[in-house]
Write a protein that holds these residues in place. Sequence first.
Motif, PDB file in Angstrom:
ATOM      1  N   ALA A 167      13.091  -9.851  -6.445  1.00 31.72           N
ATOM      2  CA  ALA A 167      12.084  -9.470  -5.458  1.00 31.72           C
ATOM      3  C   ALA A 167      10.682  -9.767  -5.995  1.00 31.72           C
ATOM      4  O   ALA A 167       9.820 -10.283  -5.265  1.00 31.72           O
ATOM      5  CB  ALA A 167      12.219  -7.989  -5.119  1.00 31.72           C
ATOM      6  N   LEU A 168      10.467  -9.482  -7.263  1.00 34.63           N
ATOM      7  CA  LEU A 168       9.143  -9.722  -7.853  1.00 34.63           C
ATOM      8  C   LEU A 168       8.821 -11.207  -7.912  1.00 34.63           C
ATOM      9  O   LEU A 168       7.678 -11.615  -7.634  1.00 34.63           O
ATOM     10  CB  LEU A 168       9.083  -9.107  -9.249  1.00 34.63           C
ATOM     11  N   THR A 169       9.807 -12.022  -8.255  1.00 32.99           N
ATOM     12  CA  THR A 169       9.529 -13.464  -8.337  1.00 32.99           C
ATOM     13  C   THR A 169       9.290 -14.068  -6.960  1.00 32.99           C
ATOM     14  O   THR A 169       8.436 -14.954  -6.807  1.00 32.99           O
ATOM     15  CB  THR A 169      10.661 -14.207  -9.062  1.00 32.99           C
ATOM     16  N   THR A 170      10.017 -13.598  -5.943  1.00 35.42           N
ATOM     17  CA  THR A 170       9.761 -14.133  -4.597  1.00 35.42           C
ATOM     18  C   THR A 170       8.422 -13.649  -4.062  1.00 35.42           C
ATOM     19  O   THR A 170       7.751 -14.372  -3.312  1.00 35.42           O
ATOM     20  CB  THR A 170      10.884 -13.759  -3.603  1.00 35.42           C
ATOM     21  N   LEU A 171       8.019 -12.443  -4.443  1.00 37.57           N
ATOM     22  CA  LEU A 171       6.696 -11.964  -4.040  1.00 37.57           C
ATOM     23  C   LEU A 171       5.608 -12.803  -4.719  1.00 37.57           C
ATOM     24  O   LEU A 171       4.584 -13.130  -4.103  1.00 37.57           O
ATOM     25  CB  LEU A 171       6.536 -10.486  -4.391  1.00 37.57           C
ATOM     26  N   GLU A 172       5.840 -13.184  -5.980  1.00 43.61           N
ATOM     27  CA  GLU A 172       4.876 -14.051  -6.671  1.00 43.61           C
ATOM     28  C   GLU A 172       4.761 -15.409  -5.975  1.00 43.61           C
ATOM     29  O   GLU A 172       3.665 -15.968  -5.855  1.00 43.61           O
ATOM     30  CB  GLU A 172       5.289 -14.232  -8.125  1.00 43.61           C
TER      31      GLU A 172
ATOM     32  N   ASP B 206       1.432 -19.144  -2.686  1.00 39.78           N
ATOM     33  CA  ASP B 206       1.476 -20.140  -1.608  1.00 39.78           C
ATOM     34  C   ASP B 206       0.866 -19.692  -0.280  1.00 39.78           C
ATOM     35  O   ASP B 206       0.419 -20.530   0.504  1.00 39.78           O
ATOM     36  CB  ASP B 206       2.917 -20.566  -1.353  1.00 39.78           C
ATOM     37  N   TYR B 207       0.865 -18.369   0.003  1.00 37.75           N
ATOM     38  CA  TYR B 207       0.553 -17.955   1.367  1.00 37.75           C
ATOM     39  C   TYR B 207      -0.399 -16.767   1.497  1.00 37.75           C
ATOM     40  O   TYR B 207      -1.012 -16.590   2.549  1.00 37.75           O
ATOM     41  CB  TYR B 207       1.850 -17.596   2.113  1.00 37.75           C
ATOM     42  N   ALA B 208      -0.514 -15.935   0.505  1.00 38.51           N
ATOM     43  CA  ALA B 208      -1.183 -14.645   0.658  1.00 38.51           C
ATOM     44  C   ALA B 208      -2.680 -14.782   0.886  1.00 38.51           C
ATOM     45  O   ALA B 208      -3.336 -15.689   0.362  1.00 38.51           O
ATOM     46  CB  ALA B 208      -0.927 -13.778  -0.573  1.00 38.51           C
ATOM     47  N   SER B 209      -3.215 -13.837   1.665  1.00 36.60           N
ATOM     48  CA  SER B 209      -4.663 -13.697   1.766  1.00 36.60           C
ATOM     49  C   SER B 209      -5.179 -13.165   0.432  1.00 36.60           C
ATOM     50  O   SER B 209      -4.417 -12.684  -0.412  1.00 36.60           O
ATOM     51  CB  SER B 209      -5.019 -12.717   2.888  1.00 36.60           C
ATOM     52  N   ASP B 210      -6.481 -13.238   0.227  1.00 31.10           N
ATOM     53  CA  ASP B 210      -7.055 -12.805  -1.053  1.00 31.10           C
ATOM     54  C   ASP B 210      -6.730 -11.337  -1.343  1.00 31.10           C
ATOM     55  O   ASP B 210      -6.344 -10.986  -2.469  1.00 31.10           O
ATOM     56  CB  ASP B 210      -8.571 -13.010  -1.044  1.00 31.10           C
ATOM     57  N   LYS B 211      -6.876 -10.483  -0.350  1.00 31.45           N
ATOM     58  CA  LYS B 211      -6.614  -9.055  -0.568  1.00 31.45           C
ATOM     59  C   LYS B 211      -5.147  -8.813  -0.878  1.00 31.45           C
ATOM     60  O   LYS B 211      -4.797  -8.080  -1.819  1.00 31.45           O
ATOM     61  CB  LYS B 211      -7.035  -8.237   0.646  1.00 31.45           C
TER      62      LYS B 211
ATOM     63  N   ARG C 200      -4.320  -9.908  -4.428  1.00 31.29           N
ATOM     64  CA  ARG C 200      -4.763  -8.948  -5.449  1.00 31.29           C
ATOM     65  C   ARG C 200      -3.850  -7.730  -5.508  1.00 31.29           C
ATOM     66  O   ARG C 200      -3.432  -7.292  -6.588  1.00 31.29           O
ATOM     67  CB  ARG C 200      -6.203  -8.503  -5.173  1.00 31.29           C
ATOM     68  N   ASP C 201      -3.525  -7.222  -4.327  1.00 33.73           N
ATOM     69  CA  ASP C 201      -2.669  -6.032  -4.271  1.00 33.73           C
ATOM     70  C   ASP C 201      -1.271  -6.333  -4.791  1.00 33.73           C
ATOM     71  O   ASP C 201      -0.662  -5.514  -5.490  1.00 33.73           O
ATOM     72  CB  ASP C 201      -2.599  -5.501  -2.837  1.00 33.73           C
ATOM     73  N   ALA C 202      -0.755  -7.503  -4.455  1.00 33.66           N
ATOM     74  CA  ALA C 202       0.593  -7.879  -4.890  1.00 33.66           C
ATOM     75  C   ALA C 202       0.649  -8.068  -6.398  1.00 33.66           C
ATOM     76  O   ALA C 202       1.610  -7.639  -7.056  1.00 33.66           O
ATOM     77  CB  ALA C 202       1.034  -9.147  -4.179  1.00 33.66           C
TER      78      ALA C 202
ATOM     79  N   SER D 188       0.825  -1.217   0.000  1.00 33.55           N
ATOM     80  CA  SER D 188       0.000   0.000   0.000  1.00 33.55           C
ATOM     81  C   SER D 188       0.852   1.258   0.000  1.00 33.55           C
ATOM     82  O   SER D 188       0.397   2.330  -0.429  1.00 33.55           O
ATOM     83  CB  SER D 188      -0.940   0.009   1.214  1.00 33.55           C
ATOM     84  N   LYS D 189       2.092   1.138   0.476  1.00 31.75           N
ATOM     85  CA  LYS D 189       3.020   2.270   0.494  1.00 31.75           C
ATOM     86  C   LYS D 189       3.966   2.237  -0.705  1.00 31.75           C
ATOM     87  O   LYS D 189       4.974   2.932  -0.735  1.00 31.75           O
ATOM     88  CB  LYS D 189       3.805   2.269   1.803  1.00 31.75           C
ATOM     89  N   ASP D 190       3.647   1.389  -1.674  1.00 27.00           N
ATOM     90  CA  ASP D 190       4.383   1.268  -2.934  1.00 27.00           C
ATOM     91  C   ASP D 190       5.805   0.744  -2.744  1.00 27.00           C
ATOM     92  O   ASP D 190       6.712   1.097  -3.496  1.00 27.00           O
ATOM     93  CB  ASP D 190       4.413   2.604  -3.678  1.00 27.00           C
ATOM     94  N   HIS D 191       5.982  -0.111  -1.740  1.00 31.46           N
ATOM     95  CA  HIS D 191       7.236  -0.832  -1.564  1.00 31.46           C
ATOM     96  C   HIS D 191       7.059  -2.261  -2.081  1.00 31.46           C
ATOM     97  O   HIS D 191       5.941  -2.788  -2.088  1.00 31.46           O
ATOM     98  CB  HIS D 191       7.657  -0.864  -0.095  1.00 31.46           C
ATOM     99  N   VAL D 192       8.155  -2.865  -2.499  1.00 31.86           N
ATOM    100  CA  VAL D 192       8.122  -4.234  -2.994  1.00 31.86           C
ATOM    101  C   VAL D 192       8.631  -5.178  -1.909  1.00 31.86           C
ATOM    102  O   VAL D 192       9.831  -5.207  -1.616  1.00 31.86           O
ATOM    103  CB  VAL D 192       8.981  -4.402  -4.260  1.00 31.86           C
ATOM    104  N   PRO D 193       7.762  -5.939  -1.252  1.00 34.56           N
ATOM    105  CA  PRO D 193       8.222  -6.921  -0.262  1.00 34.56           C
ATOM    106  C   PRO D 193       9.066  -7.985  -0.962  1.00 34.56           C
ATOM    107  O   PRO D 193       8.674  -8.512  -2.007  1.00 34.56           O
ATOM    108  CB  PRO D 193       6.921  -7.515   0.284  1.00 34.56           C
TER     109      PRO D 193
END
Length: 472
Positions: free
Chosen positions: A416-421, A426-431, A434-436, A378-383
């Motif tokens: 970073a983008l591939t690990t976020l994918e 595997d783990y993310a909530s629905d929201k 979508r945001d990721a 939401s703060k435009d950072h890439v986890p």
Amino acid sequence: MVVYNPKSSKASEFINHEEILETIDYGRKNANNRDLIIDILNKAKKAKGLSHREAFVLLSCKEDDLNEEIFKLAKELKYKFYANRIVLFAPLYLSNYCVNGCSYCPYHGQNRTIPRRKLSQEEIREQVIALQDQGHKRLALEAGEDPVNNPLEYILESIHTIYNIKHKNGAIRRLNVNIAATTVENYRTLHEAEIGTYILFQETYNKENYENLHKFGPKSNYEYHTEAMDRAFEGGIDDLGLGVLYGLDSYEYEFIGQLMHAEHLEARFNVGPHTISVPRIQPADDIDPNDFDNSLSDEMFEKIVACIRVAAPYTGMIVSTRESEQVRSKLLDLGISQLSGGSKTSVGGYTENEEKGSDQFELSDNRTLDEVIDWLISKDHVPSFCTACYRMGRTGETFMGMVKKHGIGNICHPNALTTLEEYVMDYASDKTARDAEALIKRELMSIPNPEVRKSTEENLEKIRQGQRDLYI
């Protein structure tokens, strides 16, 4: 009189008390010296770093418009070197048995109220699976110093256990280690066990105060502790993490000492610290921060982070869940490149077998990892969960060289983008998912090299099809 010498192997010479006092005096006297401050800022804009004395002048600056320039420059340098990526990790406490007398830590040897516990290898497995089920790929291993309960053999066995736990799509790919100062031979053994960064907090660089705070135990030896990073490097570990515990001594003394230590590593080994941590003392069991007369305001804490970023633009900076969401939010733009998320600071804290009352410190940010990830987006950072550089041998001088030439982004950003994918699949909530996905789509367009962008798109698709652990 001891002479300041950053290339020396002696703690009293590379962390020189007289030099720190002179620097404090110099900074205070020049707090309104606009010409000097502007000159230092112009030097800092070249992104080559600053000396501890120059950095302290900026920290001391009392000119409001120039302070705004310091914060602006810190943000620019953070993005120049690390862009909008934020690496995520979690601590894993193996044991709170400890023989030291650290008066700021509830694990100290004379504490008779805290429950003592040491994880078995099966319990470690349970903890790691719980962390993998959150989505973590990078851990910081923590243990008190106790040669009977926590010998090096136990640490090594635990490292082997952790690296070999494969659960569903989970795996710990980088294990940083924060254990007590030890010998060159032991560091060599840890290096052979393929640890990531070796982390050791100085706690305080003021020798007199250090000895007052550490009344007994091996850690009471200031020189042995302060010179540990040199021994670690000699043992083959070239990714080193520095830290002080702000609040034990004056922030001025600690800020200067921390940068002097970084300068020393650069001068002696040509490799600055991989990370600098900036924890502040927090309540825990029998520990009351009010017992220490060096509290640090949020405003000055933010300025410290900004000035460290300006002085050492190539270095990763870490802030943990000791700090609140509000404080961490402000620090992200000022220099922080790594965050812990979903953390527990007790032995066994990631399962229902947690021993109540065994926390090393109270958390100020209790959000889940998924909540932290969506907040970052939401703060435009890439986890990022990327661990590619370590596994490709891009450590120490090689890593620093790439960072200093601003070349790490061409690798880190796609990874970073591939690990976020992976996290999304595997783990993310629905929201969060979508945001990721929306973030990944936007960030793909910011990859300037068409070939790298194409390779990243291909890796993302492979991850969606079930492959894992892809990187460039």
